[in-house]
Motif scaffolding. Structure first.
Motif, mmCIF file in Angstrom:
data_model
loop_
_atom_site.group_PDB
_atom_site.id
_atom_site.type_symbol
_atom_site.label_atom_id
_atom_site.label_comp_id
_atom_site.label_asym_id
_atom_site.label_seq_id
_atom_site.Cartn_x
_atom_site.Cartn_y
_atom_site.Cartn_z
ATOM 1 N N LYS A 696 19.478 117.236 30.859
ATOM 2 C CA LYS A 696 20.881 116.873 31.080
ATOM 3 C C LYS A 696 20.979 115.600 31.916
ATOM 4 C CE LYS A 696 20.734 120.120 34.857
ATOM 5 N NZ LYS A 696 20.987 121.477 35.262
ATOM 6 N N ASP A 697 22.180 115.047 31.991
ATOM 7 C CA ASP A 697 22.415 113.837 32.776
ATOM 8 C C ASP A 697 21.377 112.763 32.419
ATOM 9 O OD1 ASP A 697 23.470 112.135 34.660
ATOM 10 O OD2 ASP A 697 22.600 113.168 36.395
ATOM 11 N N VAL A 698 21.177 112.554 31.120
ATOM 12 C CA VAL A 698 20.101 111.656 30.677
ATOM 13 C C VAL A 698 20.612 110.217 30.547
ATOM 14 C CG1 VAL A 698 18.340 111.271 28.917
ATOM 15 C CG2 VAL A 698 19.182 113.585 29.333
ATOM 16 N N PRO A 699 19.962 109.286 31.244
ATOM 17 C CA PRO A 699 20.380 107.879 31.149
ATOM 18 C C PRO A 699 20.289 107.370 29.712
ATOM 19 C CG PRO A 699 18.756 108.197 32.897
ATOM 20 C CD PRO A 699 18.831 109.482 32.148
ATOM 21 N N ILE A 700 21.202 106.490 29.368
ATOM 22 C CA ILE A 700 21.262 105.941 28.011
ATOM 23 C C ILE A 700 19.912 105.358 27.598
ATOM 24 C CG2 ILE A 700 22.365 104.155 26.586
ATOM 25 C CD1 ILE A 700 24.894 104.578 28.334
ATOM 26 N N GLU A 701 19.292 104.603 28.510
ATOM 27 C CA GLU A 701 18.011 103.952 28.184
ATOM 28 C C GLU A 701 16.940 104.975 27.827
ATOM 29 O OE1 GLU A 701 18.832 103.416 32.053
ATOM 30 O OE2 GLU A 701 20.590 103.135 30.787
ATOM 31 N N THR A 702 16.960 106.125 28.511
ATOM 32 C CA THR A 702 15.936 107.139 28.237
ATOM 33 C C THR A 702 16.087 107.692 26.822
ATOM 34 O OG1 THR A 702 16.125 107.739 30.552
ATOM 35 C CG2 THR A 702 14.852 109.225 29.165
ATOM 36 N N VAL A 703 17.334 107.923 26.434
ATOM 37 C CA VAL A 703 17.566 108.435 25.082
ATOM 38 C C VAL A 703 17.048 107.419 24.057
ATOM 39 C CG1 VAL A 703 19.310 109.189 23.410
ATOM 40 C CG2 VAL A 703 19.626 109.701 25.838
ATOM 41 N N VAL A 704 17.433 106.178 24.243
ATOM 42 C CA VAL A 704 17.039 105.141 23.287
ATOM 43 C C VAL A 704 15.519 104.972 23.266
ATOM 44 C CG1 VAL A 704 17.243 102.697 22.681
ATOM 45 C CG2 VAL A 704 19.243 103.938 23.540
ATOM 46 N N ALA A 705 14.914 104.880 24.453
ATOM 47 C CA ALA A 705 13.469 104.656 24.517
ATOM 48 C C ALA A 705 12.701 105.791 23.848
ATOM 49 C CB ALA A 705 13.030 104.500 25.975
ATOM 50 N N THR A 706 13.117 107.019 24.120
ATOM 51 C CA THR A 706 12.392 108.149 23.536
ATOM 52 C C THR A 706 12.565 108.186 22.016
ATOM 53 O OG1 THR A 706 13.002 109.336 25.530
ATOM 54 C CG2 THR A 706 11.971 110.623 23.782
ATOM 55 N N ALA A 734 24.300 102.207 21.976
ATOM 56 C CA ALA A 734 22.974 101.693 22.335
ATOM 57 C C ALA A 734 21.930 102.100 21.291
ATOM 58 C CB ALA A 734 22.572 102.194 23.709
ATOM 59 N N LEU A 735 22.052 103.317 20.797
ATOM 60 C CA LEU A 735 21.109 103.785 19.778
ATOM 61 C C LEU A 735 21.265 102.978 18.493
ATOM 62 C CD1 LEU A 735 21.303 107.674 20.171
ATOM 63 C CD2 LEU A 735 19.175 106.340 20.200
ATOM 64 N N ARG A 736 22.497 102.770 18.102
ATOM 65 C CA ARG A 736 22.774 102.025 16.863
ATOM 66 C C ARG A 736 22.192 100.609 16.919
ATOM 67 N NH1 ARG A 736 23.906 105.720 13.821
ATOM 68 N NH2 ARG A 736 25.834 106.897 13.981
ATOM 69 N N GLU A 737 22.295 100.020 18.092
ATOM 70 C CA GLU A 737 21.817 98.659 18.254
ATOM 71 C C GLU A 737 20.315 98.574 18.029
ATOM 72 O OE1 GLU A 737 22.616 95.694 21.876
ATOM 73 O OE2 GLU A 737 24.305 96.424 20.671
ATOM 74 N N GLU A 738 19.598 99.522 18.625
ATOM 75 C CA GLU A 738 18.131 99.486 18.564
ATOM 76 C C GLU A 738 17.580 100.137 17.309
ATOM 77 O OE1 GLU A 738 15.871 98.405 21.031
ATOM 78 O OE2 GLU A 738 17.486 97.535 22.228
ATOM 79 N N PRO A 740 19.118 101.084 13.797
ATOM 80 C CA PRO A 740 20.254 101.141 12.869
ATOM 81 C C PRO A 740 20.208 102.354 11.936
ATOM 82 C CG PRO A 740 19.111 99.004 12.764
ATOM 83 C CD PRO A 740 18.325 99.847 13.691
ATOM 84 N N ASP A 741 19.007 102.884 11.656
ATOM 85 C CA ASP A 741 18.918 103.968 10.674
ATOM 86 C C ASP A 741 19.006 105.365 11.271
ATOM 87 O OD1 ASP A 741 18.691 102.170 8.645
ATOM 88 O OD2 ASP A 741 16.490 102.064 8.806
#
Ligand code: THG
Length: 783
Positions: A696-706, A734-738, A740-741
């Motif tokens: 929980k409380d997961v930073p945006i960058e962590t979601v994207v990086a993982t 942020a996810l869409r940017e990195e 797209p699929d």
């Protein structure tokens, strides 16, 4: 007597904090220390608007949610802030606010009952300076029970208790309105009711039912309507007040607002109803035993299963010695399948610690089935342990007319809100005359009344004598039943099988006696449900007595029509098919079945042809509302047990463990409510996905990086609070940017399908099953 006046509660703390510039991710409880003026200001606004009870800003103040902070200090400061806001006003009371711990309790999660109790106790002890305790927004009845007991046993403050029900009149984990009322009204609370989840429009019908089924004072504290796309709520303050006024007219005493309501809502509400007398209510109280999700009215005849009892059963005694909980659970299921409404549990056996064993078996049984239990023991200590562990309203079997027993058992029955069976015997044994048995019954009912136990919560057992040695015994018992019912207004109970000792064709005698007793007015029979003759004759007798629903039940049982999807082929658990074993949540049976199957079937075929279809049946039942979250999770875990057997098998053969694919799951930044996400993760895993759960409380960058690092096809995001929906949107962007699929599914209490589209999600998961369906579609798995 002076009539009660309506009492106005406050509105939402969170909504006001947001309006006053609280930042996303800030912890409201800590503001008591960091920015006390803000909290005091909000309390003052509510008091000026007319609130007579203000809730301290301590909803999440527990040692789990505030780990690393000085909890005692936060709570004391919160109360101090409320007191400062109150100033000299005598008409305003301060309620120590207690919300859910934020972790799932056993059996769904791993938080133990005693641990929950300790967590609440710590809060109560820190909050003694409040005027009352409010326990709110509960969805798990067991957690509420832990909180109420902690409050009762560690302070003398009055307790208000509210749970959050969805529109289907169930809480998130499946607690029904009846179970809630029946289990809580007798636990020593001042008032009970509903808060959060829905608005006053949706709460109206539930409030209408509540005011009828209990004579306790009722609390209604709904949201400002239902959530809009942007996370706001759909009622204006005027609409809110108007709908609340209608609710007040039902005879509700405590009225206030939850999420989305601010001081303007409370002001209009107070303007409309404050100072009014509480309307009179037409109460038809409900009586009967209940589990967390099932209440059974004792208006109807109850068939109790007698098989959880060591008498004459070697295997049962061995299971007690080995503490083989799975054995008791299977015996419980067997009896429920055979039609038992309720189960008698007796663990009295030399060398067995009855208290500990009752507790263990009760927890084992209530994790799997929703059938209420009768606690059968003569030892106060065992009865108390059992009543503490039981989630719902149990029946205690038994007390008798001895003073010592009455004084030992009745206070427990009262304190833990149980029903009780009273045996018509005393220190001199079973009286010969009918009149003497009635006399003992009278004494039991009188004493119970002195403790505050109502006749409708008592079952008098006029006792079955063995007819071969007491030729007049059977008729005497029946006459006593008639008199006791007529004179004392109680229900009656009887263990039936004793009647036939020493005679041939015992079953016929038992059956005949049971029917005669039902005619005499028997309400609860303890019998062997595995005897089809007995069970069938009850169905016939109910039909002949014109009991509500009996005709349908009879036709259902004896016409050709088949009912259940997972009807077991026999009542032995070894013979359950995989669907039934998964459905019933029997881990060990599923494990054995899968091990057996692996000898002749390809492992992937077992997953796709057996385990997944079995889970689908469970999922369908859940969607239809035939089973609830605890059963869904239990069944999922059973499938998971089967899945693990396959994983191990493949590993031993040197193969790669099978996974249908990787999925990243996260509760978004700022949000610490992750129960929903946890459920979805468990279910996805059990369907064979490899879930990377970021917590929980997961930073945006962590979601994207993982997601990038694991190159996943699917990410699941959850948010429970309106305040964190914005972060969900930012995470998606942020996810869409990195990537797209990547596909993104979202879920959470305040989220709607519409809003999820608006923030760019690919899929809105309304529940765990929907998320699995979406994953299956995406990963090309058909089942
Ligand atoms: N009243 C109340 N409670 C009761 C009873 C009662 N609880 C216990 C008992 N009587 C009812 N339960 C059982 C449980 C098991 C058996 C009978 C009753 C049982 N009997 C076998 C038989 O009948 O052949 C074996 C008996 C033996 O070997 O001793 O298994 O009356 N309130």
């Amino acid at each position: 007597m002076e009539k009660d006046k309506v009492i106005i509660l406050d509105g939402a703390m969170g909504t006001m904090l947001q309006k006053n510039g609280m930042k996303v991710g800030q912890i409201p409880e800590l503001l008591n220390l960091e920015d006390p003026e803000k909290i005091i200001g909000i309390h003052k606004k509510y008091i000026e608007s007319g609130a007579e009870i203000i809730y301290t800003c301590t909803f999440g103040a527990n040692r789990i949610k505030l780990a690393g902070y000085d909890l005692d200090k936060v709570i004391k400061k919160a109360i101090e802030n409320a007191k400062i806001a109150r100033g000299g006003r005598k008409d305003v009371k301060i309620a120590l606010d207690i919300g859910p711990i934020g972790k799932m309790m056993e059996p769904m999660g791993d938080l133990k009952f005693d641990e929950a109790y300790d967590i609440f106790k710590e809060i109560i002890l820190a909050g003694k300076e409040a005027d009352l305790v409010v326990i709110e927004t509960m969805t798990d009845l067991y957690e509420l029970k832990a909180a109420i007991l902690a409050a009762r046993e560690n302070s003398d403050l009055p307790i208000l208790a509210t749970m959050s029900f969805e529109e289907d009149e169930r809480t998130f984990v499946g607690v029904s309105l009846e179970s809630f009322v029946n289990s809580v009204e007798g636990l020593g609370v001042e008032a009970l009711g509903l808060n959060c989840s829905v608005g006053p429009v949706q709460m109206y019908e539930m409030a209408k039912k509540l005011v009828k089924m209990t004579d306790k004072d009722i609390i209604i504290k709904p949201n400002a309507g239902m959530p809009n796309m942007d996370g706001s709520y759909d009622l204006t303050n005027e609409e809110f007040a108007e709908n609340m006024t209608a609710i007040a007219e039902l005879g509700v005493k405590y009225l206030g607002g939850c999420c989305g309501t601010d001081d303007s809502y409370i002001k209009l509400l107070a303007d409309s109803v404050k100072g009014n007398e509480v309307n009179e209510r037409e109460v038809e109280k409900i009586y009967g035993p209940s589990s967390a999700s099932k209440f059974i009215s004792n208006e109807n005849f109850l068939m109790a299963g007698e098989r959880l009892n060591p008498t004459g059963k070697k295997k049962y005694q061995e299971a007690l010695e080995k503490e083989d909980i799975a054995y008791f659970v299977s015996k419980a299921i067997e009896q429920v399948d055979a039609g038992a409404d309720i189960l008698d549990l007796n663990v009295g056996h030399p060398g067995i610690d009855e208290a500990r064993m009752q507790e263990k078996i009760i927890k084992g049984i209530q994790a799997v089935i929703d059938t209420p239990l009768i606690i059968d023991s003569s030892k106060g200590e065992a009865i108390e342990a059992a009543l503490r562990a039981y989630n719902g309203k149990a029946i205690v079997n038994s007390v008798n007319g001895e003073d010592e027993k009455l004084e030992e058992i009745l206070p427990l029955v009262k304190k833990y809100n149980a029903q009780v069976i009273g045996l018509a015997l005393d220190e001199n044994g079973i009286p010969d005359s009918i009149e003497d048995r009635v006399k003992i019954a009278r004494k039991i009912v009188k004493r119970a009344g002195d403790y505050g136990i109502e006749p409708r919560d008592i079952y008098i057992d006029c006792l079955t004598l063995t007819v071969s040695s007491n030729p007049e015994g059977a008729m005497d018992t029946l006459k006593a039943i008639e008199i006791v019912k007529e004179e004392l207004g109680v229900r009656t109970a009887l263990g039936v099988s004793n009647i036939s000792f020493g005679l041939p064709n015992r079953e016929l005698i038992n059956q005949s006696f049971l029917i005669m007793a039902m005619y005499a007015g028997l309400d609860l029979a303890i019998i062997n449900p595995n005897s089809k003759t007995m069970v069938d004759s009850i169905k016939a007798a109910k039909l002949l007595k014109n009991v509500d629903g009996a005709t349908d039940e009879f036709i259902g049982a004896f016409s050709d029509k088949k009912v259940s999807v997972s009807e077991p082929k026999s009542d032995k658990k070894e013979d359950y098919d995989i669907n039934t074993a998964v459905f019933k949540g029997l881990d060990s049976v599923v494990r054995d079945k899968v091990t057996e199957m692996l000898k002749e079937k390809n492992e992937l075929d077992i997953i796709n042809e057996d385990l997944i279809p079995a889970l689908d049946i469970v999922g369908d039942n859940y969607e239809r509302g035939d089973i609830f979250l605890p059963q869904l999770i239990k069944a999922s875990n059973a499938a998971q047990a089967g899945f693990s057997v396959i994983q191990n098998f493949i590993k031993q053969g040197g193969g790669d463990p099978v996974s249908k694919g990787d999925i990243v799951m996260a509760t978004v930044k700022g949000d610490v409510h992750d129960i929903g996400k946890n459920i979805v993760s468990v279910i996805l895993e059990n369907y064979g996905y490899n879930v990377i759960d970021l917590g929980k409380d997961v930073p945006i960058e962590t979601v994207v990086a993982t997601a990038k690092e694991r190159n996943v096809k699917l990410v699941g995001l959850s948010a429970l609070m309106t305040t964190t929906l914005e972060n969900m949107k930012l995470t998606i962007e942020a996810l869409r940017e990195e990537m797209p699929d990547v596909k993104i599914m979202v879920g959470g209490a305040v989220l709607t399908e519409e809003y999820s589209k608006k923030i760019g999600a690919d899929f809105y998961g309304k529940d765990a099953k929907a998320s699995v369906d979406y994953a299956n579609e995406l990963f090309g798995v058909n089942n």
